[in-house]
Design a protein around this motif. Sequence first.
Motif, PDB file in Angstrom:
ATOM      1  N   LEU A 187       0.645  -1.232   0.043  1.00  0.00           N
ATOM      2  CA  LEU A 187       0.108  -0.087  -0.042  1.00  0.00           C
ATOM      3  C   LEU A 187       0.817   1.123   0.070  1.00  0.00           C
ATOM      4  O   LEU A 187       0.446   2.166  -0.659  1.00  0.00           O
ATOM      5  CB  LEU A 187      -0.845   0.093   1.505  1.00  0.00           C
ATOM      6  N   GLU A 188       2.102   1.067   0.955  1.00  0.00           N
ATOM      7  CA  GLU A 188       2.842   2.417   0.937  1.00  0.00           C
ATOM      8  C   GLU A 188       4.165   2.070   1.243  1.00  0.00           C
ATOM      9  O   GLU A 188       4.533   1.099   1.776  1.00  0.00           O
ATOM     10  CB  GLU A 188       2.158   3.247   2.170  1.00  0.00           C
ATOM     11  N   ARG A 189       5.029   2.991   0.553  1.00  0.00           N
ATOM     12  CA  ARG A 189       6.604   2.488   0.712  1.00  0.00           C
ATOM     13  C   ARG A 189       7.079   3.719   1.739  1.00  0.00           C
ATOM     14  O   ARG A 189       6.850   4.684   1.883  1.00  0.00           O
ATOM     15  CB  ARG A 189       7.386   2.690  -0.694  1.00  0.00           C
ATOM     16  N   ARG A 235       7.293   8.998   2.925  1.00  0.00           N
ATOM     17  CA  ARG A 235       6.204   7.961   2.768  1.00  0.00           C
ATOM     18  C   ARG A 235       5.520   8.243   1.295  1.00  0.00           C
ATOM     19  O   ARG A 235       5.488   9.313   0.573  1.00  0.00           O
ATOM     20  CB  ARG A 235       4.915   8.145   3.496  1.00  0.00           C
ATOM     21  N   ASP A 236       5.255   6.951   0.305  1.00  0.00           N
ATOM     22  CA  ASP A 236       5.022   7.128  -0.923  1.00  0.00           C
ATOM     23  C   ASP A 236       3.965   6.151  -1.108  1.00  0.00           C
ATOM     24  O   ASP A 236       4.097   4.900  -0.791  1.00  0.00           O
ATOM     25  CB  ASP A 236       6.251   6.865  -1.782  1.00  0.00           C
ATOM     26  N   ASN A 237       2.732   6.471  -1.786  1.00  0.00           N
ATOM     27  CA  ASN A 237       1.655   5.664  -2.081  1.00  0.00           C
ATOM     28  C   ASN A 237       2.248   4.615  -3.195  1.00  0.00           C
ATOM     29  O   ASN A 237       2.905   5.025  -4.138  1.00  0.00           O
ATOM     30  CB  ASN A 237       0.529   6.580  -2.498  1.00  0.00           C
ATOM     31  N   ALA A 238       2.002   3.354  -2.936  1.00  0.00           N
ATOM     32  CA  ALA A 238       2.470   2.251  -3.995  1.00  0.00           C
ATOM     33  C   ALA A 238       1.576   2.039  -5.037  1.00  0.00           C
ATOM     34  O   ALA A 238       2.133   1.194  -5.687  1.00  0.00           O
ATOM     35  CB  ALA A 238       2.746   1.058  -2.998  1.00  0.00           C
ATOM     36  N   LEU A 239       0.599   2.366  -5.073  1.00  0.00           N
ATOM     37  CA  LEU A 239      -0.402   2.318  -5.889  1.00  0.00           C
ATOM     38  C   LEU A 239      -0.859   3.323  -6.933  1.00  0.00           C
ATOM     39  O   LEU A 239      -1.947   3.553  -7.184  1.00  0.00           O
ATOM     40  CB  LEU A 239      -1.789   1.813  -5.022  1.00  0.00           C
ATOM     41  N   TYR A 240       0.161   4.367  -6.856  1.00  0.00           N
ATOM     42  CA  TYR A 240      -0.227   5.489  -7.987  1.00  0.00           C
ATOM     43  C   TYR A 240      -1.359   6.370  -7.286  1.00  0.00           C
ATOM     44  O   TYR A 240      -2.143   6.846  -8.356  1.00  0.00           O
ATOM     45  CB  TYR A 240      -0.140   4.988  -9.426  1.00  0.00           C
ATOM     46  N   GLY A 241      -1.502   6.447  -6.307  1.00  0.00           N
ATOM     47  CA  GLY A 241      -2.508   7.411  -5.725  1.00  0.00           C
ATOM     48  C   GLY A 241      -3.780   6.597  -5.429  1.00  0.00           C
ATOM     49  O   GLY A 241      -4.773   7.151  -4.463  1.00  0.00           O
ATOM     50  N   LYS A 244      10.910   0.227   4.326  1.00  0.00           N
ATOM     51  CA  LYS A 244       9.710  -0.792   4.707  1.00  0.00           C
ATOM     52  C   LYS A 244       8.282  -0.428   3.770  1.00  0.00           C
ATOM     53  O   LYS A 244       8.299   0.623   3.485  1.00  0.00           O
ATOM     54  CB  LYS A 244       9.288  -0.620   6.288  1.00  0.00           C
ATOM     55  N   HIS A 245       7.579  -1.666   3.681  1.00  0.00           N
ATOM     56  CA  HIS A 245       6.379  -1.547   3.024  1.00  0.00           C
ATOM     57  C   HIS A 245       5.073  -1.689   3.739  1.00  0.00           C
ATOM     58  O   HIS A 245       5.370  -2.488   4.869  1.00  0.00           O
ATOM     59  CB  HIS A 245       6.232  -2.464   2.004  1.00  0.00           C
TER      60      HIS A 245
END
Length: 273
Positions: free
Chosen positions: A206-208, A222-228, A255-256
């Motif tokens: 879900l998130e990196r 923090r970065d959204n792993a699903l392109y928003g 971490k994810h």
Amino acid sequence: MLSEAFSFLFAKCESKFRRFGYLHEAIAIDARYKRCGPSWGSHLENTRSEISSAINKVSERKKVIILGAGAGYDIPLDDLERLFETVVLVDVVFLKSIRKKAERSSSISLVELDLTGLVASLEHLKSDFDVKKIQSILSVDLLKDADLVISCNVLSQLPINIQNWLIKAGVHEDDDELKSCCRTIIIDHLKWLECSNVPVLLITDLERQLSAVKDPEEKGIRDNALYGLEFNKLDKTWIWNIAPSPEIDKNYNLKHLVGSVYLKPEESFDISY
């Protein structure tokens, strides 16, 4: 590094998938597991536990399909073999270890498939291609007759190699249309699962989360792993310590955030974007 090079040279993999980087990615993940396995322990256990829970919810156990099976580290494969007549593992690349396992089993079959269906159509792009017109080409029959479908830690990965290919073809990496294309690939996968009309278990990043080793309490990046795209409803979430220092950098841990959702037939994912 030498063993990885030999794996790349001698692994069974369709040439188009090699060109798109899928074999390199599979070997890199396998190598990272060997280096970081102990740190992955809780993530692997959580994934296997969610799969076991989903198995207990289905009454018919003839055929189970696992999308994104990879090397099988996060799958309770022995349990699946024991409980289902047919176990179908689907991924774009299978390395030697899982191939040997399938060869020794009468119930396991391997399906080498690009789950987006886009590799063949994008392999030879014309100079005037339009990113907005790119749409997943999904296998209508793959999920047929399944009693349980599991999308296992693959959703966030589906657009990555396609995105990299398009960037090489001249699309700017920050192009909003490219990001929209990647998100559409994810949405297409979710809709495909919903249309299967069988019980579905989705497990996905879900998130990196990138944090400094010296100050782990700091917020970090923090970065959204699903392109928003976000899930408004999840059954369970946990942290995958995918790359502890010094795996990618001596000063940072990666971490994810991972989540799971179980759908009954005719239910839909609760998402927003």
